[in-house]
Design an enzyme around this catalytic site. Structure first.
Site, PDB file in Angstrom:
ATOM      1  N   CYS A 272      35.732  48.163  39.737  1.00  0.00           N
ATOM      2  CA  CYS A 272      34.724  47.137  40.017  1.00  0.00           C
ATOM      3  C   CYS A 272      35.290  45.864  40.622  1.00  0.00           C
ATOM      4  O   CYS A 272      34.962  45.499  41.751  1.00  0.00           O
ATOM      5  CB  CYS A 272      33.958  46.804  38.730  1.00  0.00           C
ATOM      6  SG  CYS A 272      32.894  48.139  38.156  1.00  0.00           S
ATOM      7  N   ILE A 273      36.136  45.168  39.886  1.00  0.00           N
ATOM      8  CA  ILE A 273      36.522  43.806  40.274  1.00  0.00           C
ATOM      9  C   ILE A 273      37.270  43.739  41.608  1.00  0.00           C
ATOM     10  O   ILE A 273      37.037  42.830  42.398  1.00  0.00           O
ATOM     11  CB  ILE A 273      37.326  43.133  39.149  1.00  0.00           C
ATOM     12  CG1 ILE A 273      36.484  43.107  37.867  1.00  0.00           C
ATOM     13  CG2 ILE A 273      37.702  41.712  39.532  1.00  0.00           C
ATOM     14  CD1 ILE A 273      37.195  42.510  36.687  1.00  0.00           C
TER      15      ILE A 273
END
Length: 435
Positions: A272-273
């Site tokens: 995600c990040i």
């Protein structure tokens, strides 16, 4: 159709279909089984199907007992046969959304999954996308898929976006007790989506549209990416000022209000990040808007492996050694401690950079016995044991992922040189360089 699916959810006769049985889909499926539903999972990987058929877990933080109990209950089944989509009442898409070579969204997995399910969609189903993506994806890709199947949205089929919020290894929050955001194409879609997720999730948060739900997930991850970028930049600044950034963060954390600690590292990892901010950056250009703040944080975070490698070079030079020919032990392969997930792991990038510089690289990670084949990397290495004798053989021990299983006191006593990217060693040690 709406009344029919709501009744089937209410009396738990609905069959939950989940497409993609990885870090998101598998725990979601298990949660539905444990809530009393029958689940049929779909995946293109026959190894996952075989493992689930045997009641075996292929994800470390998902206990073998949970998978075994679900399989033995008869409520969990999995298949590679997408023609069985017609059997299920929900089609929940949990597939990867990586970046392309030029940091553009790679929608291959979503598109291919939609192509597989579209011929078998039927009236009375809910289709939900959980993959993190840019605002507009549900309207631009998922809705047309249903329309191509001849289904009217909000009447024949109910389409929502409900972003996954999995945090592998988190001991406090899991699928069941992490609130679920749901945005639907129509009010009826929202009603059905909320009912489906409320049947297995403790709290559901409805929002006005799929676009709001899509942007919500991006905000959550961009918030973390930007703050990590901030402390990574501060780490570089503190390093030049000969200030221990870890001590600074610890001291700042004593303030009981107005401060949330974030921690620097060797780069961002996970699905995600490192990825999600660029989805918004790409989409924003369509609206003639530059996300300068977000882009800058991304640049800082993506540059951290180079900073670490420079620290390795400098530390070896100070000991009259070069990187070429030096024996380097990288501790930790996963992208964060105590899990076996290597998606976008900076450890792999660091190992590749060191190999390119001529170093003799080994790694140690008891949770990852060998390096898996990845989209960009295939190192073909096996984990080595960490003992006082083995540690002494290396010129550098690079702490890339600080699993709690490692004996850091022993490593500090045995190693010639340690590059600590995770702040594992607080205070001063003659053989420890903080990076």
């Amino acid at each position: 159709m709406k009344r029919q699916i709501l009744e089937r959810i209410s009396n738990k006769t609905a069959k939950i279909g989940i497409v993609g049985l990885g870090y998101v889909g598998l725990p979601l499926g298990l949660r539905y089984v444990e809530s009393g539903f029958e689940v049929l999972g779909f995946d293109i990987d026959p190894k996952k199907i075989e493992a689930l058929g045997k009641g075996e877990s292929y994800i470390r933080h998902i206990g073998e007992d949970r998978v075994r109990d679900a399989a033995q209950s008869g409520k969990l089944a999995a298949t590679t046969d997408f023609s069985r989509i017609g059997e299920v009442d929900t089609v929940i898409l949990c597939v990867p959304t990586p970046l392309g070579q030029h940091l553009e969204p790679d929608m291959t997995y979503i598109v291919s999954s939609l192509d597989r399910v579209q011929p078998f969609l039927r009236p009375g189903q809910m289709m939900s996308l959980e993959s993190t993506t840019y605002p507009g994806t549900t309207r631009e890709l998922v809705a047309p898929c249903a329309e191509r199947a001849g289904l009217k949205i909000g009447e024949d089929i109910f389409i929502v976006f409900s972003p996954e919020r999995e945090d592998p290894g988190n001991q406090k929050f899991s699928t069941g007790n992490t609130p679920k955001v749901v945005g639907g194409m129509t009010p009826a879609c929202v009603e059905v989506g909320v009912a489906v997720y409320e049947a297995a999730i403790d709290k559901v948060v409805p929002v006005s549209s799929p676009d709001v739900a899509e942007m919500t997930k991006l905000l959550e991850n961009i918030y973390r990416a930007v703050n990590i970028g901030l402390v990574n930049e501060l780490k570089i600044c503190c390093d030049r000022m000969n200030i221990d950034v870890w001590e600074v963060i610890d001291a700042a954390s004593s303030k009981p209000f107005g401060f949330t600690p974030f921690y620097p590292g060797p780069g961002l990892g996970g699905h995600c990040i490192p990825i999600d901010p660029f989805y918004l950056t790409w989409k924003a250009k369509e609206y003639n808007f530059e996300t300068r703040f977000i882009s800058l944080a991304g640049e800082i975070n993506r540059a951290m492996p180079e900073f670490v490698i420079e620290k390795v070079k400098d530390a070896l030079n100070a000991r009259e050694k070069s990187v070429r020919g030096s024996k380097v032990l990288v501790l930790g392969l996963a992208y964060k401690k105590n899990i076996d997930d290597v998606r976008e792991s900076p450890s792999v990038e660091l190992m590749t950079m060191l190999l390119d510089l001529g170093a003799k690289v080994s790694y140690a990670d008891p949770l990852m016995p060998e390096t898996p084949k990845m989209r960009r990397y295939d190192l073909g290495l096996k984990s080595v044991d960490v003992t006082p004798e083995s540690v002494k053989e290396f010129d550098v021990v690079l702490i890339a992922t600080d699993h709690d299983i490692f004996d850091y006191a022993m490593i500090q006593k045995s190693a010639k040189l340690i590059i600590d990217t995770r702040g594992r060693y607080r205070g001063e040690f003659p053989n420890v360089v903080k990076a």
